[in-house]
Design a protein around this motif. Structure first.
Motif, PDB file in Angstrom:
ATOM      1  N   ARG A   1       0.836  -1.195   0.000  1.00  0.00           N
ATOM      2  CA  ARG A   1       0.000   0.000   0.000  1.00  0.00           C
ATOM      3  C   ARG A   1       0.871   1.246   0.000  1.00  0.00           C
ATOM      4  NH1 ARG A   1      -2.263   0.116   6.288  1.00  0.00           N
ATOM      5  NH2 ARG A   1      -0.235   0.516   7.260  1.00  0.00           N
ATOM      6  N   VAL A   2       0.260   2.325  -0.490  1.00  0.00           N
ATOM      7  CA  VAL A   2       0.874   3.636  -0.437  1.00  0.00           C
ATOM      8  C   VAL A   2      -0.039   4.480   0.439  1.00  0.00           C
ATOM      9  CG1 VAL A   2       1.729   5.594  -1.750  1.00  0.00           C
ATOM     10  CG2 VAL A   2       1.691   3.325  -2.804  1.00  0.00           C
ATOM     11  N   ALA A   3       0.493   5.008   1.524  1.00  0.00           N
ATOM     12  CA  ALA A   3      -0.327   5.762   2.476  1.00  0.00           C
ATOM     13  C   ALA A   3       0.263   7.149   2.693  1.00  0.00           C
ATOM     14  CB  ALA A   3      -0.422   5.012   3.806  1.00  0.00           C
ATOM     15  N   TYR A   4      -0.625   8.137   2.780  1.00  0.00           N
ATOM     16  CA  TYR A   4      -0.174   9.518   2.954  1.00  0.00           C
ATOM     17  C   TYR A   4      -0.359   9.972   4.397  1.00  0.00           C
ATOM     18  CZ  TYR A   4       0.301  14.553   2.330  1.00  0.00           C
ATOM     19  OH  TYR A   4       0.713  15.856   2.430  1.00  0.00           O
ATOM     20  N   ASP A   5       0.713  10.478   4.986  1.00  0.00           N
ATOM     21  CA  ASP A   5       0.677  11.015   6.345  1.00  0.00           C
ATOM     22  C   ASP A   5       0.666  12.536   6.242  1.00  0.00           C
ATOM     23  OD1 ASP A   5       0.992  11.783   8.945  1.00  0.00           O
ATOM     24  OD2 ASP A   5       2.793  10.595   9.327  1.00  0.00           O
ATOM     25  N   ALA A   6      -0.503  13.120   6.408  1.00  0.00           N
ATOM     26  CA  ALA A   6      -0.662  14.569   6.244  1.00  0.00           C
ATOM     27  C   ALA A   6       0.127  15.369   7.266  1.00  0.00           C
ATOM     28  CB  ALA A   6      -2.143  14.937   6.327  1.00  0.00           C
TER      29      ALA A   6
ATOM     30  N   TYR B   1       3.902  -9.737   3.296  1.00  0.00           N
ATOM     31  CA  TYR B   1       3.999 -10.986   2.545  1.00  0.00           C
ATOM     32  C   TYR B   1       2.853 -11.932   2.873  1.00  0.00           C
ATOM     33  CZ  TYR B   1       8.693  -9.455   1.336  1.00  0.00           C
ATOM     34  OH  TYR B   1       9.755  -8.743   0.869  1.00  0.00           O
ATOM     35  N   GLU B   2       2.294 -11.794   4.058  1.00  0.00           N
ATOM     36  CA  GLU B   2       1.137 -12.601   4.446  1.00  0.00           C
ATOM     37  C   GLU B   2       0.070 -11.640   4.947  1.00  0.00           C
ATOM     38  OE1 GLU B   2       1.852 -15.976   6.895  1.00  0.00           O
ATOM     39  OE2 GLU B   2       3.685 -16.523   5.846  1.00  0.00           O
ATOM     40  N   TYR B   3      -0.776 -11.190   4.043  1.00  0.00           N
ATOM     41  CA  TYR B   3      -1.774 -10.165   4.350  1.00  0.00           C
ATOM     42  C   TYR B   3      -3.084 -10.798   4.798  1.00  0.00           C
ATOM     43  CZ  TYR B   3      -4.878  -6.153   3.626  1.00  0.00           C
ATOM     44  OH  TYR B   3      -5.795  -5.150   3.787  1.00  0.00           O
ATOM     45  N   ASP B   4      -3.584 -10.373   5.956  1.00  0.00           N
ATOM     46  CA  ASP B   4      -4.835 -10.909   6.470  1.00  0.00           C
ATOM     47  C   ASP B   4      -5.903  -9.824   6.646  1.00  0.00           C
ATOM     48  OD1 ASP B   4      -3.828  -9.475   8.553  1.00  0.00           O
ATOM     49  OD2 ASP B   4      -3.670 -11.155   9.957  1.00  0.00           O
ATOM     50  N   GLY B   5      -5.714  -8.700   5.954  1.00  0.00           N
ATOM     51  CA  GLY B   5      -6.678  -7.616   6.045  1.00  0.00           C
ATOM     52  C   GLY B   5      -6.444  -6.689   7.212  1.00  0.00           C
ATOM     53  N   ASN B   6      -5.411  -6.987   7.992  1.00  0.00           N
ATOM     54  CA  ASN B   6      -5.108  -6.197   9.180  1.00  0.00           C
ATOM     55  C   ASN B   6      -3.945  -5.252   8.912  1.00  0.00           C
ATOM     56  OD1 ASN B   6      -4.262  -5.329  11.808  1.00  0.00           O
ATOM     57  ND2 ASN B   6      -5.334  -7.095  12.674  1.00  0.00           N
TER      58      ASN B   6
ATOM     59  N   GLU C   1      -1.746  -4.324  10.839  1.00  0.00           N
ATOM     60  CA  GLU C   1      -0.540  -4.780  11.515  1.00  0.00           C
ATOM     61  C   GLU C   1       0.287  -5.717  10.647  1.00  0.00           C
ATOM     62  OE1 GLU C   1      -1.688  -6.453  15.240  1.00  0.00           O
ATOM     63  OE2 GLU C   1      -2.420  -4.561  16.050  1.00  0.00           O
ATOM     64  N   SER C   2      -0.312  -6.198   9.551  1.00  0.00           N
ATOM     65  CA  SER C   2       0.416  -7.093   8.647  1.00  0.00           C
ATOM     66  C   SER C   2       1.506  -6.341   7.886  1.00  0.00           C
ATOM     67  CB  SER C   2      -0.546  -7.719   7.634  1.00  0.00           C
ATOM     68  OG  SER C   2      -1.592  -8.404   8.270  1.00  0.00           O
ATOM     69  N   PHE C   3       1.336  -5.041   7.732  1.00  0.00           N
ATOM     70  CA  PHE C   3       2.256  -4.257   6.908  1.00  0.00           C
ATOM     71  C   PHE C   3       3.518  -3.826   7.659  1.00  0.00           C
ATOM     72  CE2 PHE C   3      -1.786  -3.491   4.650  1.00  0.00           C
ATOM     73  CZ  PHE C   3      -1.388  -3.747   3.351  1.00  0.00           C
ATOM     74  N   LYS C   4       4.605  -3.789   6.911  1.00  0.00           N
ATOM     75  CA  LYS C   4       5.877  -3.271   7.402  1.00  0.00           C
ATOM     76  C   LYS C   4       6.336  -2.178   6.449  1.00  0.00           C
ATOM     77  CE  LYS C   4       6.084  -6.337  10.691  1.00  0.00           C
ATOM     78  NZ  LYS C   4       5.854  -5.942  12.095  1.00  0.00           N
ATOM     79  N   THR C   5       6.807  -1.077   6.998  1.00  0.00           N
ATOM     80  CA  THR C   5       7.229   0.047   6.172  1.00  0.00           C
ATOM     81  C   THR C   5       8.530  -0.252   5.423  1.00  0.00           C
ATOM     82  OG1 THR C   5       6.156   1.663   7.621  1.00  0.00           O
ATOM     83  CG2 THR C   5       7.912   2.481   6.193  1.00  0.00           C
ATOM     84  N   ILE C   6       8.501  -0.014   4.113  1.00  0.00           N
ATOM     85  CA  ILE C   6       9.670  -0.235   3.266  1.00  0.00           C
ATOM     86  C   ILE C   6      10.419   1.075   3.033  1.00  0.00           C
ATOM     87  CG2 ILE C   6      10.497  -1.079   1.041  1.00  0.00           C
ATOM     88  CD1 ILE C   6       9.258  -3.223   2.866  1.00  0.00           C
ATOM     89  N   SER C   7       9.673   2.124   2.730  1.00  0.00           N
ATOM     90  CA  SER C   7      10.312   3.412   2.483  1.00  0.00           C
ATOM     91  C   SER C   7       9.334   4.567   2.706  1.00  0.00           C
ATOM     92  CB  SER C   7      10.865   3.469   1.049  1.00  0.00           C
ATOM     93  OG  SER C   7       9.808   3.354   0.114  1.00  0.00           O
TER      94      SER C   7
END
Length: 281
Positions: free
Chosen positions: A43-48, A59-64, A66-72
């Motif tokens: 995902r691409v998310a914007y922090d205003a 790599y293992e997405y369950d809709g949560n 918390e599954s995501f880890k920031t890459i850049s």
């Protein structure tokens, strides 16, 4: 440039990578754009608050979330234009190729189970049962759990006993205690008693806290367990259950023990402390 407009530009720019890697848009909002596929999600998310565009993947997405880890993270504000949005999308596309293109689905049948130490050597005190031994013995007793054990190894690069038992193994143990036959319970506790009595401090804590501590002093479960637990394991398990039955800070500490450090004595620091508290009873 409005963020929604930026997302629209980025989505078009990412379309080629999404087709190649098998990603499809799951959802879009005012602040994020999420794509999901068989290999995971990103995902691409914007922090205003900081005018930053964050690129996350799972790599293992369950809709949560918390599954995501920031890459850049990349600076992106209202002064940026379409070319900036395309440039950022291209950077993300390049990262996606490295993160997901070479990532193949692992054949769990080819993943080896953790090895157990020799039973004879453990009994003779030459070597102690470790958490890999527990995983091996648990998988032998319950073949249907081998897939989860192997998945744990693939995901983390090694067997993480705390995670495996919290997510899968403990529920199986509690089910056998509550609903299993006499023969099933005997086999379970024969294995647990043996691994505990000749095990490392770490494996003792996994058995007494992470697994049997989840009985949370339930009267019926404890009564059943008492029929099969060895005297060596019974005392610490009872004391731990008195603690895990209560919602306290200590309960959280028990569930998140410090990193394992080998000790000369058989019993772990936690179990020794519990026994010292009850000296003279």
């Amino acid at each position: 440039m409005e963020i929604l407009d930026a997302f629209n530009v980025m989505e078009k720019q990412l379309s080629a990578a999404n087709i190649e890697l098998g990603f499809k848009k799951e959802n879009a909002s005012d602040t994020s754009l999420t794509f999901v596929g068989e290999k995971g999600a990103y995902r691409v998310a914007y922090d205003a608050s900081s005018s930053v565009m964050v690129f996350d993947c799972a790599y293992e997405y369950d809709g949560n979330d918390e599954s995501f880890k920031t890459i850049s993270k990349s600076l992106f504000n209202s002064e940026y234009d379409e070319s900036d949005a395309k440039s950022l999308a291209n950077e993300i596309s390049d990262e996606l190729a490295g993160l997901f293109k070479k990532r193949k689905k692992v054949d769990l049948d080819k993943v080896k189970m953790p090895k157990s130490v020799s039973r004879t050597k453990a009994k003779n005190g030459i070597i102690s049962y470790d958490t890999d031994s527990l995983a091996n013995r648990f998988g032998t007793l319950y073949p249907e759990m081998k897939k989860d054990i192997k998945s744990n190894i693939v995901k983390y690069g090694e067997f993480l006993p705390e995670t495996f038992f919290i997510e899968h193994g403990t529920a199986k143990v509690l089910d056998v205690i509550a609903s299993g036959s006499n023969d099933e319970r005997k086999k379970l506790f024969k294995m647990l008693n043996e691994v505990y009595e000749d095990g490392t401090n770490e494996v003792q804590d996994i058995i007494s806290v992470t697994i049997l501590g989840e009985m949370k002093n339930d009267k019926s479960l404890m009564e059943i367990a008492d029929k099969y637990m060895s005297d060596y394991m019974s005392g610490p398990v009872h004391e731990i259950n008195k603690i895990t039955a209560k919602k306290s800070g200590l309960t959280k500490k028990l569930k998140n023990p410090p990193a394992y450090k080998p000790k000369k004595k058989k019993k772990s620091f936690m179990n020794n402390a519990l026994q010292q508290q009850n000296t003279g009873r």
